[in-house]
Motif scaffolding. Sequence first.
Motif, PDB file in Angstrom:
ATOM      1  N   ALA A   1      11.945   3.132  -5.621  1.00 20.20           N
ATOM      2  CA  ALA A   1      10.866   2.778  -4.693  1.00 20.20           C
ATOM      3  C   ALA A   1      10.645   1.272  -4.678  1.00 20.20           C
ATOM      4  CB  ALA A   1       9.583   3.502  -5.089  1.00 20.20           C
ATOM      5  N   LEU A   2      10.728   0.663  -5.841  1.00 22.57           N
ATOM      6  CA  LEU A   2      10.581  -0.791  -5.945  1.00 22.57           C
ATOM      7  C   LEU A   2      11.681  -1.497  -5.172  1.00 22.57           C
ATOM      8  CD1 LEU A   2       9.030  -3.140  -7.306  1.00 22.57           C
ATOM      9  CD2 LEU A   2      10.571  -2.880  -9.271  1.00 22.57           C
ATOM     10  N   GLY A   3      12.901  -0.981  -5.301  1.00 22.62           N
ATOM     11  CA  GLY A   3      14.022  -1.570  -4.573  1.00 22.62           C
ATOM     12  C   GLY A   3      13.849  -1.459  -3.069  1.00 22.62           C
ATOM     13  N   ASP A   4      13.333  -0.328  -2.598  1.00 14.23           N
ATOM     14  CA  ASP A   4      13.062  -0.168  -1.169  1.00 14.23           C
ATOM     15  C   ASP A   4      12.022  -1.187  -0.702  1.00 14.23           C
ATOM     16  OD1 ASP A   4      14.831   1.946  -1.026  1.00 14.23           O
ATOM     17  OD2 ASP A   4      13.276   3.487  -1.219  1.00 14.23           O
ATOM     18  N   TRP A   5      10.988  -1.391  -1.507  1.00 11.51           N
ATOM     19  CA  TRP A   5       9.951  -2.369  -1.168  1.00 11.51           C
ATOM     20  C   TRP A   5      10.527  -3.773  -1.067  1.00 11.51           C
ATOM     21  CZ3 TRP A   5       8.056  -6.686  -3.670  1.00 11.51           C
ATOM     22  CH2 TRP A   5       6.863  -7.211  -3.176  1.00 11.51           C
ATOM     23  N   MET A   6      11.461  -4.096  -1.930  1.00 12.15           N
ATOM     24  CA  MET A   6      12.069  -5.422  -1.939  1.00 12.15           C
ATOM     25  C   MET A   6      12.936  -5.670  -0.708  1.00 12.15           C
ATOM     26  SD  MET A   6      13.147  -5.758  -5.958  1.00 12.15           S
ATOM     27  CE  MET A   6      11.939  -6.125  -7.229  1.00 12.15           C
TER      28      MET A   6
ATOM     29  N   GLN B   1      12.811   6.908 -10.376  1.00 10.65           N
ATOM     30  CA  GLN B   1      12.208   7.001  -9.048  1.00 10.65           C
ATOM     31  C   GLN B   1      11.395   5.753  -8.722  1.00 10.65           C
ATOM     32  OE1 GLN B   1      10.064  10.684  -9.604  1.00 10.65           O
ATOM     33  NE2 GLN B   1      11.682  11.908  -8.643  1.00 10.65           N
ATOM     34  N   TRP B   2      10.701   5.216  -9.716  1.00 15.62           N
ATOM     35  CA  TRP B   2       9.927   4.000  -9.487  1.00 15.62           C
ATOM     36  C   TRP B   2      10.846   2.817  -9.165  1.00 15.62           C
ATOM     37  CZ3 TRP B   2       5.837   1.629  -7.982  1.00 15.62           C
ATOM     38  CH2 TRP B   2       5.646   0.285  -8.293  1.00 15.62           C
ATOM     39  N   ILE B   3      11.948   2.691  -9.886  1.00 13.38           N
ATOM     40  CA  ILE B   3      12.887   1.601  -9.626  1.00 13.38           C
ATOM     41  C   ILE B   3      13.459   1.708  -8.216  1.00 13.38           C
ATOM     42  CG2 ILE B   3      15.097   0.572 -10.306  1.00 13.38           C
ATOM     43  CD1 ILE B   3      14.444   1.374 -13.195  1.00 13.38           C
TER      44      ILE B   3
ATOM     45  N   GLU C   1       0.834  -1.204   0.000  1.00 16.20           N
ATOM     46  CA  GLU C   1       0.000   0.000   0.000  1.00 16.20           C
ATOM     47  C   GLU C   1       0.868   1.253   0.000  1.00 16.20           C
ATOM     48  OE1 GLU C   1      -2.384  -0.606   3.439  1.00 16.20           O
ATOM     49  OE2 GLU C   1      -3.821  -1.938   2.425  1.00 16.20           O
ATOM     50  N   GLN C   2       1.966   1.215   0.757  1.00 17.25           N
ATOM     51  CA  GLN C   2       2.892   2.351   0.774  1.00 17.25           C
ATOM     52  C   GLN C   2       3.544   2.533  -0.590  1.00 17.25           C
ATOM     53  OE1 GLN C   2       5.913   2.159   3.816  1.00 17.25           O
ATOM     54  NE2 GLN C   2       7.024   3.925   3.024  1.00 17.25           N
ATOM     55  N   LEU C   3       3.898   1.408  -1.238  1.00 14.43           N
ATOM     56  CA  LEU C   3       4.494   1.487  -2.567  1.00 14.43           C
ATOM     57  C   LEU C   3       3.518   2.106  -3.564  1.00 14.43           C
ATOM     58  CD1 LEU C   3       6.875   0.834  -4.444  1.00 14.43           C
ATOM     59  CD2 LEU C   3       5.889  -1.450  -4.763  1.00 14.43           C
ATOM     60  N   GLU C   4       2.241   1.752  -3.450  1.00 16.45           N
ATOM     61  CA  GLU C   4       1.230   2.330  -4.334  1.00 16.45           C
ATOM     62  C   GLU C   4       1.110   3.840  -4.114  1.00 16.45           C
ATOM     63  OE1 GLU C   4      -0.783   1.058  -6.838  1.00 16.45           O
ATOM     64  OE2 GLU C   4       0.691  -0.564  -6.715  1.00 16.45           O
ATOM     65  N   GLN C   5       1.255   4.277  -2.876  1.00 15.02           N
ATOM     66  CA  GLN C   5       1.220   5.711  -2.587  1.00 15.02           C
ATOM     67  C   GLN C   5       2.427   6.413  -3.207  1.00 15.02           C
ATOM     68  OE1 GLN C   5       0.968   6.026   1.679  1.00 15.02           O
ATOM     69  NE2 GLN C   5      -1.097   5.174   1.784  1.00 15.02           N
ATOM     70  N   GLU C   6       3.586   5.771  -3.123  1.00  8.84           N
ATOM     71  CA  GLU C   6       4.784   6.338  -3.728  1.00  8.84           C
ATOM     72  C   GLU C   6       4.643   6.380  -5.247  1.00  8.84           C
ATOM     73  OE1 GLU C   6       8.424   4.604  -2.352  1.00  8.84           O
ATOM     74  OE2 GLU C   6       7.692   4.413  -0.304  1.00  8.84           O
ATOM     75  N   LYS C   7       4.028   5.359  -5.811  1.00  9.92           N
ATOM     76  CA  LYS C   7       3.786   5.329  -7.259  1.00  9.92           C
ATOM     77  C   LYS C   7       2.927   6.516  -7.679  1.00  9.92           C
ATOM     78  CE  LYS C   7       1.406   2.597 -10.780  1.00  9.92           C
ATOM     79  NZ  LYS C   7       0.565   1.381 -11.012  1.00  9.92           N
ATOM     80  N   ALA C   8       1.861   6.762  -6.928  1.00  9.16           N
ATOM     81  CA  ALA C   8       0.981   7.886  -7.237  1.00  9.16           C
ATOM     82  C   ALA C   8       1.724   9.213  -7.119  1.00  9.16           C
ATOM     83  CB  ALA C   8      -0.238   7.873  -6.312  1.00  9.16           C
ATOM     84  N   ALA C   9       2.578   9.329  -6.104  1.00  7.86           N
ATOM     85  CA  ALA C   9       3.340  10.567  -5.916  1.00  7.86           C
ATOM     86  C   ALA C   9       4.312  10.787  -7.075  1.00  7.86           C
ATOM     87  CB  ALA C   9       4.106  10.504  -4.590  1.00  7.86           C
ATOM     88  N   ILE C  10       4.909   9.712  -7.569  1.00  6.55           N
ATOM     89  CA  ILE C  10       5.823   9.819  -8.711  1.00  6.55           C
ATOM     90  C   ILE C  10       5.061  10.279  -9.950  1.00  6.55           C
ATOM     91  CG2 ILE C  10       7.266   8.484 -10.311  1.00  6.55           C
ATOM     92  CD1 ILE C  10       8.000   6.693  -7.884  1.00  6.55           C
ATOM     93  N   GLU C  11       3.895   9.696 -10.162  1.00  3.19           N
ATOM     94  CA  GLU C  11       3.087  10.045 -11.329  1.00  3.19           C
ATOM     95  C   GLU C  11       2.627  11.496 -11.291  1.00  3.19           C
ATOM     96  OE1 GLU C  11       1.123   5.653 -12.266  1.00  3.19           O
ATOM     97  OE2 GLU C  11       0.136   7.024 -10.860  1.00  3.19           O
ATOM     98  N   GLN C  12       2.414  12.003 -10.098  1.00  5.35           N
ATOM     99  CA  GLN C  12       1.931  13.372  -9.950  1.00  5.35           C
ATOM    100  C   GLN C  12       3.065  14.383  -9.777  1.00  5.35           C
ATOM    101  OE1 GLN C  12      -0.750  13.158  -6.607  1.00  5.35           O
ATOM    102  NE2 GLN C  12      -2.007  11.567  -7.553  1.00  5.35           N
ATOM    103  N   GLY C  13       4.301  13.888  -9.740  1.00  9.83           N
ATOM    104  CA  GLY C  13       5.437  14.763  -9.450  1.00  9.83           C
ATOM    105  C   GLY C  13       5.834  15.685 -10.577  1.00  9.83           C
ATOM    106  N   GLY C  14       5.439  15.361 -11.795  1.00  7.65           N
ATOM    107  CA  GLY C  14       5.731  16.253 -12.910  1.00  7.65           C
ATOM    108  C   GLY C  14       7.099  16.100 -13.532  1.00  7.65           C
ATOM    109  N   GLY C  15       7.870  15.082 -13.144  1.00 11.66           N
ATOM    110  CA  GLY C  15       9.179  14.873 -13.745  1.00 11.66           C
ATOM    111  C   GLY C  15       9.062  14.255 -15.125  1.00 11.66           C
TER     112      GLY C  15
END
Length: 224
Positions: free
Chosen positions: A98-103, A94-96, A72-86
Motif C-alpha cells: 500500500a505504501l508503494g502504491d501511495w509513492m 500488505q502495508w509495504i 487519507e486513502q492510505l490511512e483507510q487501507e492501513k485500517a483495513a489491513i489492521e482489521q483484516g485478521g492476517g
Amino acid sequence: MTPSTRLRQPRKDAQLNRAHILDVAGHAFVNDGVDVSMDAIAKQAGVGNATLYRHFPTKDALLVALLTPHHEQLEQEKAAIEQGGGHAGLMLEQWIDALGDWMLAYDGLPEPLRAAWSVTGSPLKSTCDGLIESTAVFLRAAQCGGFARPSLSAQDIFLGALAVAWASRRSTARPDTRTGLRDVLRNGWSAGKDGTDEQAGGVSGTSNMNRTGARRTRSNSSDR
C-alpha cells in the motif's frame, strides 16, 4: 463570530484561487509528473507567481496539499489491513504494498520524498516521518512474531519501498520490474524459519530451494 475571527478567515477569492491552483497543479502532475515547474503551474492556472507562492511557498508545500486525499486513502487501507485478521508478517507485506502504491501517486514523486526525508525544513519531512512511524508499528509486530529480520528498521523498509517505486517508473523499466523488485524487498526483510537474519525466506514460507541447489551444484563441481 467575532471581528477577529472574521479577520483570520481567508477571503473567498483567496480560497477559490487556492482550490483552482490545486486543481491545475494536480492535472499537471498527473500528465507530466512532479518535475513541472512552479512557473509553469502559475501560467497554466492564469495567476501570477506571487499569488502561487503566497499559497504554496515551495513545491513541497504544494505536494503536501495535493497528497492529502491520497494520504487519507492510505490511512483507510492501513485500517483495513489492521482489521483484516492476517498474521503480522502478512500485514507488514500488505502495508509495504500500500505504501508503494501511495509513492506512485504522481510520476517522479519518489525523488522529492527521498530529498525531503533528509531535510528538516521540508513540509514533506513530516509526511515521511509519519509513514515511517506507521511502518514501525507493522515491523515491530512482524519482528515479535518472527516474520521479519530483527536487525531491520522502519526507515530501511521506507527507503526500500521508495527505491522500488523510483525504479519501477523509469523509462527503461520492464512491465514486471516493480513485481520483481517487490519480491527482492520482501526477501530482504523476511526472517528465516528460526526468526533470525540468516535466511530470507518470505512470509508465506517460501524456501530458498533454488539458491540452495545452486550452491550445492557449485560445491559438487569444486569437489571434482
